[in-house]
Scaffold this active site. Structure first.
Site, PDB file in Angstrom:
ATOM      1  N   GLY D 155      -0.374   0.971  -1.157  1.00  0.00           N
ATOM      2  CA  GLY D 155      -1.770   1.331  -0.995  1.00  0.00           C
ATOM      3  C   GLY D 155      -1.993   2.061   0.315  1.00  0.00           C
ATOM      4  O   GLY D 155      -1.117   2.092   1.193  1.00  0.00           O
ATOM      5  N   CYS D 156      -3.170   2.646   0.446  1.00  0.00           N
ATOM      6  CA  CYS D 156      -3.478   3.456   1.621  1.00  0.00           C
ATOM      7  C   CYS D 156      -3.657   2.584   2.862  1.00  0.00           C
ATOM      8  O   CYS D 156      -3.028   2.833   3.901  1.00  0.00           O
ATOM      9  CB  CYS D 156      -4.714   4.299   1.367  1.00  0.00           C
ATOM     10  SG  CYS D 156      -6.090   3.390   0.632  1.00  0.00           S
ATOM     11  N   TYR D 157      -4.499   1.540   2.779  1.00  0.00           N
ATOM     12  CA  TYR D 157      -4.642   0.661   3.939  1.00  0.00           C
ATOM     13  C   TYR D 157      -3.299   0.048   4.327  1.00  0.00           C
ATOM     14  O   TYR D 157      -2.932   0.054   5.512  1.00  0.00           O
ATOM     15  CB  TYR D 157      -5.652  -0.453   3.658  1.00  0.00           C
ATOM     16  CG  TYR D 157      -7.097  -0.012   3.611  1.00  0.00           C
ATOM     17  CD1 TYR D 157      -7.714   0.550   4.727  1.00  0.00           C
ATOM     18  CD2 TYR D 157      -7.861  -0.170   2.464  1.00  0.00           C
ATOM     19  CE1 TYR D 157      -9.045   0.941   4.690  1.00  0.00           C
ATOM     20  CE2 TYR D 157      -9.198   0.219   2.419  1.00  0.00           C
ATOM     21  CZ  TYR D 157      -9.791   0.770   3.536  1.00  0.00           C
ATOM     22  OH  TYR D 157     -11.105   1.157   3.502  1.00  0.00           O
TER      23      TYR D 157
END
Lengths: 344, 344, 344, 344
Positions: D155-157
């Protein structure tokens, strides 16, 4: 002091919310009912947290938009912040019941039902009301607005285009067939609708024309320009979507009538609006940031000596002077209040 | 493979930085010197952290813009990303020293020194070079660009206006005196200059016209339109500043020549650009977001049947097709590289 | 009604302009003088076109910031919207001349001159005035503000951090050494300064931390937190610059004191602000758009049960509750006006 | 050169579109099929005008996401850009059919099905595949990625949080229970979904926390942190939505382990990433604009001497290093291509 009692039908869009914001600081009115099909039973504060602790207003509950309930409410005047076509369904019974109506939709702006049908693609829903509706541009129809029971509040683009052009056409200062308008609008003009093209990512770092060459607002723009010119006016008009929340900027190209100087055009505009509180004809080019969150319209004039054209510039906040602020301005006139009350 | 050696003079503005970004991914070139008066001695990476770990490029140090140093450097070609007036000071000695020059400033775009003086308010700094400069719009001057040693890379507004109009004027399809252009530009067009009007807060939620009615870019726009039409063309042009980083959108109003249909205009544009990689004539209205960070120009045509006008729309990235990308496209032609190399 | 007469020193920055906007709609005051070194002789309207036709206010002319002229003016109270260090130069003679002063700069916020020197890097310019200055957070120092002649209006970050934390520390509900604050600010917080890092293009599509780990605002934040806790408090604080004009959002991590539940923390905050008009403790997470252009502070509480921490969220408009609005709120208290007058 | 043949399942969201953009400039791959339920039968160019004239790619037509059609296509590898839960439906039959799969959704990131169920609220759709999936963070699992047939792209986070923290936990340099993360994300992180909260007007001039205190990404973040620390790690994590299109910025508060200096932490990070192309540990605080449209992650370290904490900062482009760029980086490893190919 007796307060005017207000109903707002369709209070959850951007115009409806702005109307709530303006009316919540109006000392002579009391909002007594608000409708929103999707928020029935919730308080204004629950839907719009910005209204918490703003007087009792935030505790008001949204009700179903039932005509019966509205007619039997205590409201003296109703604002209709509904999609076109929908507004007329409410206007007719409310007017019949003796209520006053200020319609922010397009339903009563155009006098001829056939023009409505041409531009909106459907039969006019209440043609019998058209003769009594007054186009809610106070700078032009102030006296009529004081007396009417049905106000058709103008569209956002039309406001930004009519204010600079009407005095010039009335005075015969420009060539009637020379008008070209390029306008830019912030995204709130598209309404609070869950549609992909209006997502943040689709609008930010983006700019595009749309609705060209025959945008619906042309119907009311050309009606009012023609009335001012006392002849049929057809214009070119291109709206553009730009990445800001609020504001409309219009750039208008015209040819002066024979023998008319640009200076005379500027003077005519200054004279026309010298006593108008909300219209400012200045020397600086208008900037949306100077009018946002206000009811002002800024106008400037430039002479393009190389081509002989004159260029007019205007800027308004589309949700205030282009919608809810102007509607309240009309209400103030209707009710005999100070015209600027509650308007920043 | 022999690599072309590149010098960049004035590499710290937005065009210079974009040039660095494009050239850093160009497999057939090597940047050998960069100047920036204010950053002398610092590496590219120190000034622009985005270039860290982007090959050896980031480790290159900015040097003083000394003509002597540049002339004696190994660079084959110099990009000048300098203010107008300043670029010519470098172009003359560099050309004399046998270097090639691609000037992103306005100094060599206008053929007639007196036009330069009229629009830029000062004497042309190197009129003797004007005859050999080629206007760097590859879609129009491709063959000339392959042979020249001095490219005058076009301005951003001109690129967005000339690409749609030149083929139509060449073919006599539109009325030469009917052209009105409303353009919108992102704020990077103003350059990396510490000035109040370009602060975030002054531009965000703001939109305004400026530089009207006689913007400097009119000099090159009208020169090229006149060349295409084989007659003197004067247009109305209004630039607007809108709140985005990159991009120019132009909306162009014209009258078709007698007997010419809008369909024929659209076909003419499609035919003119059928084999051009970077110009796309489509049915959708152009949107800046489809061209940003690319070298493409999107164009569309609409017929305003009510007024008889035809409206042309174009969109480019002002820093790429409107400046540094187009300059690299010209360099690719000059050097005999694939025209699209390093251009997204 | 006798109107309070107001002077504004340094009226051309963002706080000064916001002060003008608020005071222009205040029915009980009259601005009698404004200074701006750079705009001397111009009217408010010329510098800020948004004030045209806003009462007589727009016609007022900026004067030189001469202490003599200010002292001999009719103003009862002066707002100082100046850089730190500069404000004290005016405060001292004005106080001596019997004027009241509301300082929006940092000069009188910190009680101890040595703390000022530590954080601001220079000797305190008027330490003799520190004992009489009152920190202008009306929710905490209301009674003191009614009586003082010198208000030190709080910084924007401090307001957003102190309002949620002070009641909790006073009641001993959180661990004093557990406080970590991550804040985000709109770009107007940087002031109207012509500096490259605050250009539109440098801030739009950009986000960065800055001024970490020892931002100047820590001096007043920790002073007030320590006063509330009756013990020395040191916190971690990181400000971030985000691309919007107005607004501050703070996310605050704390550990509850032994045996204290998150529910009790939320109740304590609700109780503390139950009768405060401008502080709203709600269940929804605060969003800057609900407070922008208003004097409200929105607060919410969440319990992170997995780590045992409690997270507090707050949002304000940095120019209103974080600067000029709060300063007017203090003035209203000082003058005995309704505390909310002119504040939206 | 044999080109890898690519299928993209769910190509019309923001990650899918970014994948198209990256793969369209990858010289060693050929996209042979794309699915999009809503755009079946349309070409890529029709749906995304930005792909017109970008090779043959734009002429490819979207097909129905039929497993049969995909299995029988010529694609060697499939990217799944689908909602969680949905991706597993495709992964299982594709893997079984001998295809490779790079899943951009969350379905195969978490090793334990019960953790998936805890955070995603539904049973894991294909637990049998979990043992063979490799978490696609090339800087940590490079060797495993070269050999696997199933990549769970992070994921991005998590990408922005794991890159700074993993080397520190592996080396035992920080207190495992001290980690607090405040992250900010651009709006593209919410996907291309027609929902009111992600409209331009709702996000512009707005900032808010959300998904707190138990965001789904915690499942993979804590799994990977725990693996690095060889002990169970629980952190506090607060995501915020800020008004930009692309980018994630994380601010991470930690306590150094006993006796560890901030300098040693910074050195450890520099050493860990010295040979990593896409991770840059620098002295400047990261700014999203330096990484947007690139596959880089920028990291910096600050010592908060007053509290003893160390603060880590990171910035990535959520659609590139946080999604599609990183997925292509994994594909490059899988296929034995140069790891940086097609990545800017």
């Amino acid at each position: 002091m007796h307060k005017w009692k207000i109903g707002i039908v369709g209070a959850s869009g951007y115009s409806g919310e702005e109307l709530c914001a303006i009316l919540s600081r109006h000392p002579q009115v009391e909002v007594v009912c608000l409708t929103s099909r999707q928020h029935v039973g919730k308080t204004v504060s629950q839907v719009f947290p910005r209204f918490v602790k703003r007087g009792n207003f935030g505790e008001l509950k949204f009700i179903e938009p039932s005509i019966e309930a509205l007619v039997s409410s205590k409201a003296d005047v109703f604002f209709l912040a509904l999609p076109h076509g929908k507004a007329a369904e409410f206007a007719a019974p409310l007017i019949e019941a003796g209520k006053r109506v200020i319609d922010i939709s397009a339903d009563f702006r155009v006098h001829k039902p056939e023009v409505y049908e041409e531009f909106y693609g459907e039969k006019h829903p209440a043609p019998q009301l058209l003769p009594q509706s007054v186009y809610g541009l106070p700078e032009i129809y102030r006296e009529e607005l004081k007396k009417t029971k049905l106000v058709a509040s103008p569209g956002c683009y039309p406001t930004s285009i009519l204010l600079p052009l009407v005095p010039l056409l009335k005075a015969g200062l420009i060539e009637p067939d020379s008008i070209i308008v390029s306008s830019m609008s912030g995204v709130s003009g598209a309404g609070r609708k869950a549609e992909i093209p209006f997502l943040f990512v689709e609008c930010n770092e983006s700019t595009r024309a749309y609705g060209t060459p025959k945008h619906r607002h042309l119907s009311e723009i050309e009606q009012e320009l023609s009335a001012a010119a006392k002849q049929q006016i057809i214009i070119s008009f291109t709206p553009h979507l730009i990445p800001l929340n609020r504001g409309i900027h219009s750039t208008i190209y015209v040819r002066p009538a024979a023998g008319v100087s640009a200076g005379r055009i500027e003077e005519a505009l200054k004279a026309a609006y010298a006593n108008e509180h909300f219209v400012r004809v200045g020397s600086e080019l208008p900037d949306i940031k100077n009018v946002s969150n206000t009811n002002y319209c800024d106008i400037a004039v430039r002479h393009d000596v190389r081509t002989g054209r004159v260029i007019l510039f205007s800027a308004i906040d589309n949700l205030v002077k282009g919608a809810s602020g102007q509607a309240v301005q009309s209400m103030n006139l209707m009710a005999g209040f100070e015209e600027t009350t509650a308007l920043l």
